[in-house]
Design an enzyme around this catalytic site. Structure first.
Site, PDB file in Angstrom:
ATOM      1  N   HIS A  87      35.704   8.592 114.001  1.00  0.00           N
ATOM      2  CA  HIS A  87      35.976   7.068 114.404  1.00  0.00           C
ATOM      3  C   HIS A  87      36.372   6.996 115.641  1.00  0.00           C
ATOM      4  O   HIS A  87      37.134   7.558 116.069  1.00  0.00           O
ATOM      5  CB  HIS A  87      37.006   6.584 113.407  1.00  0.00           C
ATOM      6  CG  HIS A  87      36.628   6.622 111.988  1.00  0.00           C
ATOM      7  ND1 HIS A  87      36.532   7.647 111.279  1.00  0.00           N
ATOM      8  CD2 HIS A  87      36.274   5.855 110.947  1.00  0.00           C
ATOM      9  CE1 HIS A  87      36.314   7.716 109.905  1.00  0.00           C
ATOM     10  NE2 HIS A  87      35.981   6.310 109.815  1.00  0.00           N
ATOM     11  N   ARG A 106      21.608 -35.411 135.697  1.00  0.00           N
ATOM     12  CA  ARG A 106      20.643 -34.583 134.723  1.00  0.00           C
ATOM     13  C   ARG A 106      19.555 -35.251 134.096  1.00  0.00           C
ATOM     14  O   ARG A 106      18.549 -35.022 134.058  1.00  0.00           O
ATOM     15  CB  ARG A 106      21.708 -34.162 133.463  1.00  0.00           C
ATOM     16  CG  ARG A 106      21.959 -32.753 133.762  1.00  0.00           C
ATOM     17  CD  ARG A 106      22.955 -32.111 132.401  1.00  0.00           C
ATOM     18  NE  ARG A 106      22.242 -31.013 131.608  1.00  0.00           N
ATOM     19  CZ  ARG A 106      22.935 -30.752 130.713  1.00  0.00           C
ATOM     20  NH1 ARG A 106      23.591 -31.199 130.006  1.00  0.00           N
ATOM     21  NH2 ARG A 106      22.318 -29.741 130.115  1.00  0.00           N
ATOM     22  N   LYS A 108      29.708  11.175 108.649  1.00  0.00           N
ATOM     23  CA  LYS A 108      30.405   9.901 108.937  1.00  0.00           C
ATOM     24  C   LYS A 108      30.617   9.624 110.406  1.00  0.00           C
ATOM     25  O   LYS A 108      31.471  10.153 110.785  1.00  0.00           O
ATOM     26  CB  LYS A 108      31.553   9.240 107.921  1.00  0.00           C
ATOM     27  CG  LYS A 108      31.652   7.931 108.014  1.00  0.00           C
ATOM     28  CD  LYS A 108      32.714   7.497 107.137  1.00  0.00           C
ATOM     29  CE  LYS A 108      33.555   6.041 107.316  1.00  0.00           C
ATOM     30  NZ  LYS A 108      34.637   5.757 106.772  1.00  0.00           N
ATOM     31  N   LYS A 112      17.570 -19.373 125.036  1.00  0.00           N
ATOM     32  CA  LYS A 112      16.112 -19.985 124.683  1.00  0.00           C
ATOM     33  C   LYS A 112      15.202 -19.993 126.083  1.00  0.00           C
ATOM     34  O   LYS A 112      14.081 -19.558 126.074  1.00  0.00           O
ATOM     35  CB  LYS A 112      16.240 -21.433 124.480  1.00  0.00           C
ATOM     36  CG  LYS A 112      16.931 -21.647 122.804  1.00  0.00           C
ATOM     37  CD  LYS A 112      16.682 -22.992 122.487  1.00  0.00           C
ATOM     38  CE  LYS A 112      17.306 -23.482 121.217  1.00  0.00           C
ATOM     39  NZ  LYS A 112      17.032 -24.715 120.596  1.00  0.00           N
TER      40      LYS A 112
END
Ligand code: NAP
Length: 517
Positions: free
Chosen positions: A129, A400, A154, A305
């Site tokens: 881990h 804007r 694991k 985007k």
């Protein structure tokens, strides 16, 4: 890529849904075990390091003997050096685990830094881990695990990006024996859900929020209901939404419900990618290179985007998306080729036109006031301009509005001038009125009484104050929920070429909003 989706499907019949039991007493742990079984867990992990007092052999026998039928048990007593809670000495810890093995635990989890001479008898899950980062020598550590005589490997480490989850999944495919490989934290979620696709030994899911044993663990209910755990297999196609923040996105609920409704073997995941084109590009490169992942589609939201269209190249996107300069949907073909569209503008235009019972072409010459000049306003203005509407843009930051207006040949005015609005159609593209500020409205009743159609892109709440006021003065109103449904349906149809279950999508959105607000 050498990693085949089915490369180790023979290693294990079905990945186990493992519930960690982190109760402070043995009796509580036993009762939680029964609850976990009822919820549909295949295995439990008894975290003996969470017990307030070290368990006696008798207690461990009771725990194992009184288990619910069919439940497998992993016994773990994690020391603090590996992120656990056990603070006693190493001999006592090993004795507890040996005692659990003798009492009938099916698997004993032992950290890989424990000498083999100290391993208890029984089936061993050999683990490593790292709660701080992905180990620089991940492959080397994994090779050691895989070469050991343990029954199960694991490896668990903290993810900083979804590419880390892809690396974890890749280890499962390359392993010689059953493996658990998980990337912790929100960016690693993919590794937990797709464990079933790659026939991992198992994945961990908490019984409820607050009972996680590691960061990023979903609940059993989320795994089964939201992420379709039981339906995932090696053929499952992968979809997802890229954004930051992404935890509260409704898209996973919407698309997973739509896949289930249409009987499509696919799963849709949230993919948290930090802002910045370089982060977006790195994920896309890794995801496309990992063709074994079967990633077939992506939704893209804030702040990626524009990065998405830059990555795909304008030539792979539709004309209006190019004018908008942003896409929200990517389709990925099996050969890795990409196509992008923007479903936001069509979603908005369809919502508006179906409420007005007109065709988009009939928007020509109509007077429209668009309030706002952000991403949504830009998509809507581009589409309205395409259909030759007469547009006035109002925005708090006037520069804007001016910039957007110049680009699409519209008029720009400062937000204060909304008092003078007398357009046929008004579209609110600001966040005014959005939860939690639900008493705010960008327009007064007086202004609204001069307007015929009011479209609020805000969808939370579905009925905003603006729409309430507009209704009171007799306007035709359009909710942002309609746009939301249309953009999700548009994505689904773009990816799959079949009609989306629109009613179900709407119901899923409204159900989620009632929970959220
Ligand atoms: P964005 O790019 O951040 O733009 C936000 C816009 O809201 C800007 O014009 C901003 O003005 C204005 N604004 C924010 N707070 C304001 C305030 N207190 N007073 C006046 N103006 C304010 O966000 P976006 O992506 O365009 O999203 C805008 C809204 O669209 C969201 O709030 C959301 O409710 C809605 N939306 C709907 C859907 C749907 O499918 N229905 C999808 C996405 C978004 P400045 O330029 O002055 O900052």
């Amino acid at each position: 890529m050498s990693n085949g989706v089915n490369s180790h499907s023979s290693k294990i019949a079905k990945s186990a849904l493992i519930v960690p039991l982190v109760q402070p007493g043995v009796e509580q742990m036993l009762s939680a075990m029964h609850q976990a079984a009822q919820m549909g867990a295949d295995m439990v992990e008894c975290r003996l390091d969470y017990l307030t007092d070290p368990p006696t052999h008798q207690e461990l026998e009771n725990l194992m003997k009184n288990r619910p039928e069919g439940i497998g048990i992993i016994a773990t007593c994690r020391p603090t050096r590996q992120g656990g809670k056990f603070t006693g000495n190493e001999n006592d810890r090993i004795n507890i685990l040996s005692s659990a093995a003798q009492a009938g635990a099916d698997y004993i989890d032992i950290e890989m830094d424990v000498p083999e001479s100290n391993w208890p008898d029984g089936k061993i899950i050999l683990s490593h881990h790292d709660f701080t980062s992905k180990p620089a020598n991940l492959q080397e550590i994994f090779n050691k695990l895989d070469a050991s005589r343990a029954s199960v490997n694991k490896i668990v480490f903290k993810a900083t990006c979804p590419e880390d989850a892809i690396e974890a999944l890749n280890l499962i495919g390359k392993s010689a024996k059953p493996t658990i490989a998980l990337a912790m934290g929100e960016p690693g979620l993919m590794s937990r859900i797709l464990a079933a696709k790659f026939n991992a030994f198992g994945t961990f899911a908490a019984m409820e929020k607050g009972l996680e044993s590691a960061p990023g663990q979903p609940t059993v209910d989320e795994m089964k209901t939201l992420y379709r755990w039981d339906a995932i297999n090696s053929e499952t196609l992968v979809y997802g939404v890229i954004g930051c923040p992404i935890a509260h996105s409704m898209s996973p609920a919407v698309h997973n419900a739509a896949f289930a409704d249409k009987g499509i073997n696919a799963v849709y995941l949230p993919l948290r990618i930090e802002a910045g084109g370089e982060n977006f590009n790195r994920f896309m490169d890794a995801a496309i290179a990992a063709d074994w992942l079967s990633l077939r589609g992506l939704s893209v939201t804030i702040p990626h985007k524009e990065n998405a269209i830059a990555y795909l190249g304008e030539e792979n996107c539709d004309e209006l998306s190019r004018q908008i300069g942003a896409i929200n949907t990517i389709a990925i073909a099996p050969d890795g080729s990409l196509r992008g569209i923007n479903t936001d503008y069509a979603a908005a235009i369809d919502a508006l036109c179906s409420a007005m019972r007109i065709k988009p072409a009939e928007l020509a010459s109509r007077e429209v006031a668009v309030i706002g000049a952000g991403g949504v306003a830009r998509a809507i203005v581009a589409a309205l301009a395409h259909y030759k509407a007469k547009i006035t843009i109002y925005n708090r930051t006037f520069q804007r509005a001016e910039k957007l207006a110049k680009e699409f040949g519209c008029l720009a005015l400062p937000l204060e001038k909304v008092e003078q609005i007398s357009h046929e159609i008004v579209i609110n593209c600001t966040s005014i009125g959005m939860f939690p500020n639900i008493d705010e409205s960008v327009l007064t009743e007086q202004v609204l009484s001069r307007v015929r159609v009011v479209f609020d892109t805000v969808y939370n709440p579905p009925r905003t104050r603006l729409l309430e006021l507009a209704e009171q003065v007799g306007c035709l109103t359009v909710s942002g929920v309609e746009m939301f449904v249309n953009q999700a349906a548009g994505q689904f149809e773009f990816w799959l070429g079949v009609p989306a279950p629109r009613q179900l999508i709407k119901k899923t959105i409204l159900d989620r909003l009632n929970i959220a607000s």
